[in-house]
Design an enzyme around this catalytic site. Sequence first.
Site, short mmCIF file in Angstrom:
data_model
loop_
_atom_site.label_atom_id
_atom_site.label_comp_id
_atom_site.label_asym_id
_atom_site.label_seq_id
_atom_site.Cartn_x
_atom_site.Cartn_y
_atom_site.Cartn_z
CB SER A 152 66.70 -74.11 -36.15
OG SER A 152 68.11 -73.76 -36.41
CG ASP A 249 71.83 -79.19 -39.97
OD1 ASP A 249 72.67 -78.19 -40.42
OD2 ASP A 249 71.01 -79.15 -39.08
CG HIS A 279 69.87 -76.27 -40.42
ND1 HIS A 279 69.76 -76.83 -39.33
CD2 HIS A 279 68.95 -75.10 -40.32
CE1 HIS A 279 69.39 -75.85 -38.42
NE2 HIS A 279 68.95 -74.77 -38.74
#
Length: 306
Positions: A152, A249, A279
């Site tokens: 991320s 996601d 995600h």
Amino acid sequence: MAGVGLAAVAAWVPRRSWSWAAVSLGPQRDFSPLLARKPQQVPRWLPACRPKTSVSFLKRPDLPKLAYKRLKGKSPGIIFIPGYLSNMNGTKALAIEEFCKSLGHAYIRFDYSGVGSSDGNLEECTVGKWRKDVLSIIDELAVGPQILVGSSLGGWLMLHAAIARPEKVMALIGVATAADGLVTQFNQLPVEVKKEVEMKGVWTMPSKYHEEGVYHIQYSFIKEAEHHCLLHSPIPVNCPIRLLHGMKDDVVPWHTSMQVADRVVSTDVDVILRKHSDHRMKEKADLQLLVYTIDDLIDKLSTVVN
């Protein structure tokens, strides 16, 4: 939950089928080796001896101490760079550690300043300060060439680290890479909402991945992050890059990984999409794909570092 994931990684057998879509960028890149089955043998990442890793602290003049755990071992080493407000004890970080132990490769996981066991005030943290944290880990702790695995926001920071330390960063693996992510999300808000955030000084962003259900992000954090955006111009990273992303996601669209792949100057870039992953990318098959991708890059780089 983490224990189940690690056990699944350890018990994986190469005959297992995969469910991904892959996009290979670069005229000379052949993706078939990654999709090919490994020889019928015991997987190299089955847990062998498991030396314990204790928390250590990197002391830095005038900067917060950083908590980290390190395994010494062969090159290339692997460094895990966590996501926003995530610590070094997440599922992916631990799965990679098990993999590195079994192979005897060096590995480092750490907490950003203001997060987890590291010193610092979270409200004073910025993308720029966390970038310095990553560079401190690379400069002070990592020995020899490194593969960076960024999750991320960590995927955004790994790109910055590769730009700043090209002589040491040999390859990148991004998991739901959130390049420019928070800035992009903020800019997509209605004008009246952005003005309200500016007046209050805090952006209350809903998130199902936080125990409180929201993130409280300082407006100053967003404005500082604007200075570290990368997608508006070519990204001067030349090393091999693998970008893993879930098509479900709902935080960072998978198209962001496509944008990163388009912007980096490297021609050795693969985008691997998981059709049903979100995600977090921490289901059994996601972890298997992650360690398989690391394994593939280690093989690729072995002729360079040995």
